[in-house]
Enzyme design. Structure first.
Site, PDB file in Angstrom:
ATOM      1  N   LEU A 102      45.700  42.169  38.177  1.00 16.49           N
ATOM      2  CA  LEU A 102      46.401  42.889  39.241  1.00 16.49           C
ATOM      3  C   LEU A 102      46.284  44.363  38.905  1.00 16.49           C
ATOM      4  CD1 LEU A 102      49.711  40.887  39.916  1.00 16.49           C
ATOM      5  CD2 LEU A 102      47.667  40.979  41.337  1.00 16.49           C
ATOM      6  N   ASP A 103      45.982  45.184  39.902  1.00 14.77           N
ATOM      7  CA  ASP A 103      45.807  46.606  39.669  1.00 14.77           C
ATOM      8  C   ASP A 103      47.059  47.228  39.050  1.00 14.77           C
ATOM      9  OD1 ASP A 103      43.337  46.373  40.869  1.00 14.77           O
ATOM     10  OD2 ASP A 103      44.100  46.914  42.845  1.00 14.77           O
ATOM     11  N   TYR A 104      46.862  48.361  38.438  1.00 13.39           N
ATOM     12  CA  TYR A 104      47.953  49.131  37.817  1.00 13.39           C
ATOM     13  C   TYR A 104      49.101  49.355  38.802  1.00 13.39           C
ATOM     14  CZ  TYR A 104      50.140  53.113  35.362  1.00 13.39           C
ATOM     15  OH  TYR A 104      51.019  53.961  34.735  1.00 13.39           O
TER      16      TYR A 104
END
Length: 235
Positions: A102-104
């Protein structure tokens, strides 16, 4: 993880003896003979053999569901010293790894495990495991834009697979949409929404297949129960 450490944890030999086995050219990683003693491997994905027999970790299999907050990277370590999702997990002796990413700046459902086979099946596109997201986007997508999203868009030289998108609500200049995809390319949903002219302002994953995030609080985690583990192995 260093190769000799992995071998020791698999019960092959002590670390020192494992180093001797490596030096004797008896160890392969993904079919390639390794003689470098400091060689690092990925225990979840690499195939390690000793005398042409595959070795596997003996440790207990662990399955964790987390509600990942924004501001954490989905890696074991980070070269920029940012917080990782492993910083949120305490008091377990097994070494677990995030399943996919999951992206930052994306929150929501994240699985972590030391079961490499299950992790592979959950993230590889050929198994078509559906991931469900709730996104807030700028503007109100019209039906033509939604159809483009559903039918596939060119992103980074790749045509995305068919996807689902549904507008749940629209207020002023923002809309909340539900999105389902079974791919997981880098920042894919954000890039797809950009492509139809409705940039994402917030993004949260709420389900993987039928496994839902539920009421798990942000930044918290729990072990999956037997029924949930059995379900994931079936899909």
């Amino acid at each position: 993880m260093r190769l000799q450490k992995f071998m020791a944890q698999c019960g092959i030999a002590s670390r020192r003896k494992s180093e001797e086995i490596i030096a004797d050219k008896r160890v392969k990683v993904n079919g390639i003979i390794i003689t470098e003693l400091g060689h690092k491997i990925d225990p979840l994905h690499d195939i390690i053999t000793v005398d042409n027999k595959r070795i596997k970790h003996r440790e207990k299999k662990v399955y964790i569901i987390m509600n990942k907050p924004k501001g954490y990277v989905t890696t074991v370590s980070d070269e920029y010293n940012r917080k990782t999702v492993l910083d949120l997990i305490k008091n377990i002796k097994e070494r677990v790894y995030p399943v996919g990413r999951l992206d930052y700046d994306t929150s929501g459902l994240l699985l972590l495990t030391n079961d490499g086979e299950l992790a592979y099946r959950l993230i590889h596109p050929k198994y078509e495991v559906v991931k469900t997201y709730i996104a807030t986007v700028k503007g109100k997508p019209i039906e033509e834009e939604l159809e483009r999203f559903r039918n596939g868009l060119e992103i980074d030289g790749h045509i995305t697979s068919e996807a689902e998108i549904e507008v749940l609500s629209s207020i002023n200049d923002k809309s909340v949409v539900k999105i389902q995809i079974h791919e997981g390319k880098n920042r894919q949903i954000r890039k797809m929404c950009d492509k139809i002219g409705h940039p994402v302002t917030s993004l949260k994953r709420i389900a993987i297949g039928d496994l839902e995030l539920g009421t798990l609080k942000k930044g918290c985690w729990r072990f999956l129960n037997d029924k949930e583990i059995e379900y994931l192995k079936k899909i």
